[in-house]
Design an enzyme around this catalytic site. Structure first.
Site, PDB file in Angstrom:
ATOM      1  N   CYS A 132       0.841  -1.204   0.000  1.00 33.71           N
ATOM      2  CA  CYS A 132       0.000   0.000   0.000  1.00 33.71           C
ATOM      3  C   CYS A 132       0.872   1.249   0.000  1.00 33.71           C
ATOM      4  O   CYS A 132       1.388   1.659   1.049  1.00 33.71           O
ATOM      5  CB  CYS A 132      -0.925  -0.006   1.223  1.00 33.71           C
ATOM      6  SG  CYS A 132      -2.040   1.408   1.295  1.00 33.71           S
ATOM      7  N   CYS A 135      -0.492   4.143   2.050  1.00 30.00           N
ATOM      8  CA  CYS A 135      -0.353   3.932   3.497  1.00 30.00           C
ATOM      9  C   CYS A 135       1.081   4.152   3.964  1.00 30.00           C
ATOM     10  O   CYS A 135       1.325   4.794   4.981  1.00 30.00           O
ATOM     11  CB  CYS A 135      -0.754   2.496   3.867  1.00 30.00           C
ATOM     12  SG  CYS A 135      -2.360   1.958   3.320  1.00 30.00           S
ATOM     13  N   ASP A 136       2.030   3.591   3.235  1.00 29.42           N
ATOM     14  CA  ASP A 136       3.413   3.501   3.712  1.00 29.42           C
ATOM     15  C   ASP A 136       4.423   4.348   2.943  1.00 29.42           C
ATOM     16  O   ASP A 136       5.596   4.404   3.323  1.00 29.42           O
ATOM     17  CB  ASP A 136       3.871   2.033   3.661  1.00 29.42           C
ATOM     18  CG  ASP A 136       2.994   1.121   4.515  1.00 29.42           C
ATOM     19  OD1 ASP A 136       2.442   1.615   5.516  1.00 29.42           O
ATOM     20  OD2 ASP A 136       2.864  -0.064   4.178  1.00 29.42           O
TER      21      ASP A 136
END
Length: 299
Positions: A132, A135-136
């Site tokens: 992701c 997300c990261d």
């Protein structure tokens, strides 16, 4: 006979449980893993869920679960394998052969990332390998990373990371990309993006974290992060004969969670939608619960 049977205990399922329980309905959550909280438990840090900046996914999942349990929602461990529409609602059969009856079902079984299966991939999962970018990606600011894949998800991830990272390698096993040509054109104009075609990852090496990618072309790339975007697998095998799926296997439904089968609702990553995040899963759960509440009232 349960009012609302929820399949899945991730953020979508647990949020649905909160809303249904607060409507004074009888709610049962069926969870595949004992005290599980879904894929968010695998995230080492979450910076995009309001009010929980810097928390890890396990902590956030536990907080949500505590909220659900405080309302008195019941949980049942098991895996749903089939559903049958009845005159009064649904019969849900579990892998253990147990049968649960309910007036409505909210299906939140999710979708699993298609994993990279090469030497070293299991060792470095969550230690340099991410599924992701939104997300990261921020954790790899000004670092060198690789994106693996050839569809829109891979192209979008590479474009996002190009604004964050020092260098982005986009690796695709074929010459032609499946994703949008306009996005690919933008990537080709980026000075910090290198597109590598006709190449497959053979091995990931490193000490404590991923440090190098070995390609089948003989090239070795030094990287600090790897973003895998080779597709998702929606968990819809149990419902494929009950509700309408799209061409990728996701359950067709809008934000209200209403499927082609009256009384059967869907929420979270298993639904057709663009953005699959914890916050959108929670929103889905609230909407699906509201639809189930209205269905029961009108019934």
């Amino acid at each position: 006979m349960t009012d609302v049977l929820i399949i899945g205990s991730g953020p979508a399922g647990m949020t649905a449980a909160i809303y249904a329980k607060r409507a004074n309905l009888d709610v049962l959550v069926v969870e595949k893993e004992y005290e599980g909280t879904g894929q968010m438990a695998e995230s080492s840090r979450i910076d995009n869920y309001p009010g929980f900046y810097g928390s890890n996914g396990y902590e956030l999942g536990e907080k949500i679960r505590e909220h659900v349990e405080a309302l008195g929602v019941a949980f049942f461990e098991g895996e749903a394998v089939s559903f049958e529409k009845t005159a009064t609602g649904f019969k849900t059969t579990l892998e253990s052969s147990e049968v649960l009856e309910s007036k409505t079902v909210i299906y939140t079984a999710g979708a699993a990332h298609r994993k990279l299966t090469v030497l070293g991939s299991e060792k470095f999962d969550n230690r340099g390998i991410s599924y992701c970018a939104s997300c990261d990606g921020a954790f790899y600011q000004k670092r060198d990373v690789a994106v693996i894949g050839g569809g829109n998800s891979a192209l979008d991830d590479a474009l996002l990371l190009s604004e964050i990272c020092n260098k982005v390698y986009l690796i695709h096993r074929r010459a032609e990309f499946r994703g949008d040509a306009s996005i690919l054109e933008k990537l080709e104009q980026k000075e910090n993006v290198e597109i590598i075609r006709n190449a497959k990852v053979q091995e990931i090496v490193g000490e404590k974290k991923a440090e190098k990618l070995l390609l089948d072309t003989g090239v070795t790339l030094e990287i600090q992060g790897i973003f895998v975007a080779i597709g998702m697998i929606p968990q819809t095998e149990a419902v494929k004969d009950l509700v309408t799926l799209d061409e990728s296997g996701y359950i067709k439904a809008g934000e209200d969670g209403i499927t082609s089968e009256p009384g059967f609702f869907v929420a979270g990553d298993v639904r057709t939608k663009e953005l699959r995040q914890i916050i959108t899963a929670a929103a889905d759960g609230a909407n699906a619960a509201n639809s189930a509440i209205q269905y029961i009232i009108r019934k």
